[in-house]
Design an enzyme around this catalytic site. Sequence first.
Site, PDB file in Angstrom:
ATOM      1  N   ASP A 185       8.383  -6.049  -1.588  1.00 57.73           N
ATOM      2  CA  ASP A 185       7.140  -5.670  -2.258  1.00 57.73           C
ATOM      3  C   ASP A 185       7.205  -6.196  -3.686  1.00 57.73           C
ATOM      4  OD1 ASP A 185       4.638  -3.671  -2.249  1.00 57.73           O
ATOM      5  OD2 ASP A 185       5.718  -3.423  -4.143  1.00 57.73           O
ATOM      6  N   GLU A 269       4.727 -10.114   0.977  1.00 55.59           N
ATOM      7  CA  GLU A 269       3.276  -9.934   0.901  1.00 55.59           C
ATOM      8  C   GLU A 269       2.583 -11.275   0.726  1.00 55.59           C
ATOM      9  OE1 GLU A 269       2.563  -5.834  -1.423  1.00 55.59           O
ATOM     10  OE2 GLU A 269       3.836  -7.256  -2.485  1.00 55.59           O
ATOM     11  N   CYS A 336       1.949   5.896   5.062  1.00 60.85           N
ATOM     12  CA  CYS A 336       3.227   6.575   5.249  1.00 60.85           C
ATOM     13  C   CYS A 336       4.044   5.838   6.305  1.00 60.85           C
ATOM     14  CB  CYS A 336       3.005   8.022   5.679  1.00 60.85           C
ATOM     15  SG  CYS A 336       4.548   8.930   5.948  1.00 60.85           S
ATOM     16  N   CYS A 339       4.695   8.731   9.466  1.00 57.39           N
ATOM     17  CA  CYS A 339       3.627   9.183  10.368  1.00 57.39           C
ATOM     18  C   CYS A 339       2.477   8.199  10.453  1.00 57.39           C
ATOM     19  CB  CYS A 339       3.117  10.545   9.925  1.00 57.39           C
ATOM     20  SG  CYS A 339       2.295  10.534   8.302  1.00 57.39           S
ATOM     21  N   CYS A 355       3.310  11.728   1.021  1.00 56.24           N
ATOM     22  CA  CYS A 355       2.370  11.783   2.139  1.00 56.24           C
ATOM     23  C   CYS A 355       1.761  13.174   2.230  1.00 56.24           C
ATOM     24  CB  CYS A 355       3.083  11.418   3.439  1.00 56.24           C
ATOM     25  SG  CYS A 355       1.999  11.426   4.886  1.00 56.24           S
ATOM     26  N   CYS A 358       2.513  14.496   6.275  1.00 53.22           N
ATOM     27  CA  CYS A 358       3.831  14.929   6.766  1.00 53.22           C
ATOM     28  C   CYS A 358       4.783  15.322   5.656  1.00 53.22           C
ATOM     29  CB  CYS A 358       4.460  13.842   7.634  1.00 53.22           C
ATOM     30  SG  CYS A 358       4.931  12.356   6.719  1.00 53.22           S
ATOM     31  N   ASP A 365       6.970   1.668  -4.423  1.00 51.25           N
ATOM     32  CA  ASP A 365       7.317   0.271  -4.165  1.00 51.25           C
ATOM     33  C   ASP A 365       8.213   0.134  -2.937  1.00 51.25           C
ATOM     34  OD1 ASP A 365       5.866  -0.508  -6.390  1.00 51.25           O
ATOM     35  OD2 ASP A 365       7.586  -0.343  -7.739  1.00 51.25           O
TER      36      ASP A 365
END
Length: 415
Positions: A185, A269, A336, A339, A355, A358, A365
């Site tokens: 990232d 990315e 997330c 989940c 999140c 969850c 990052d």
Amino acid sequence: MQRLQAYRFELIPNGEQQRDMRRFSGACRFVFNKALALQKANTQAGEKFIGYVAMAKRLTDWRNGAETPWLKDAPCHPLQHALKDLERAYKNFFAKRADFPRFKRKGSGESFRYPDAKQFKLDAGNGRIFLPKLGWMRLRLSREVLGTLKNATISLNAGRWYVSIQTEREVEQPVPTASTAIGIDMGITRFAALSDGTFVAPLNSFKKHEQRLARYQRRMSRKVKFSKNWLKAKRRVQNTHTRISNARRDYLHKTSTTISQNHAFVCIEDLRVRNMSKSAAGDTEKPGKNVRAKSGLNKAILDQGWFEFRRQLEYKLGWNGGTLVAVPAHNTSRTCPCCGHNAKENRLTQSKFFCVDCGYEENADVVGAMNVLARGHRVAACAEDGSGLGRKPKAKPASVKQEPTEATMHEVSHA
């Protein structure tokens, strides 16, 4: 497998050779601009594009004509290659890979190329190179040149002349020594966050030298243009820019080499740096908002060198038998990894991810890098981008046909 690789060395010319190289680069610039003006006039008249063969015949007339007899002093092959550069620029424009060709100006991008290995000779034992109409010239041969010579490009950078020698050689099909996969990232506060929880700190080369560069630019602006003092101030500005770019390039090489040697599958990315760094100034009818803040953000983005980092990763992974996968970057830091819940409330701050579904908590990052890796696996397994947008994925083995001119001996020895 064939590998194309370039080696860049600093030349040590005498005064006469320096003057001749400036004349040769100026002749190539003149031929390029004259051919471009002719192409524009031809297009406005409704005629077809003039190909390289027809333009090369015109070059012969220019060399033999009474208006430009000084073109004969320059070697012929670099002048012909200037026409090929123009034809390539037009093809890139028609293919929507680049903007329309522009006229070259003196003092910017001074270079010329000998496109055939028969036109120059490299004497590695004595650290010298022979160039047509320049003779033998010393060079700082810092490493061994491997492979068959293909072409040589002479360029001027911050008052110093360099030669880039491209070679071709046969190597065995690389087999990755590493077996791990990693997601990356990209960022500004942290140059790269890896999916294993580690970070790569940013260098911020431009930011470190920004005040000094601004001071030199102010001094240059107060001098009489083209005077000796103005030229001295200009050299200080050029040297500062060179120091910034060299530091950034060295940092990117070291970082990309480490990642490519330690991982066989890298996901990154697919960032559109040009779109991300567009100006927010707007126009008089629709002025932009937060222009100053956006300008600072653009400067920080361009200081990182994300595209160059991705380019280096691609060919270095190819050297080591690895694979690079580029995936869409949207919502990677809001989804997330446990989940799959995607909501902007998951990331309320720049660095913290929590999140709301969850309760998973981690650095934002790192979460982005984990999602990039998961999308990369889906691309490799299903040839999908893993995002649900139907965007054409960019999953492919890393290219091994292009090597930058600043490769290190460490990289060559591990190829």
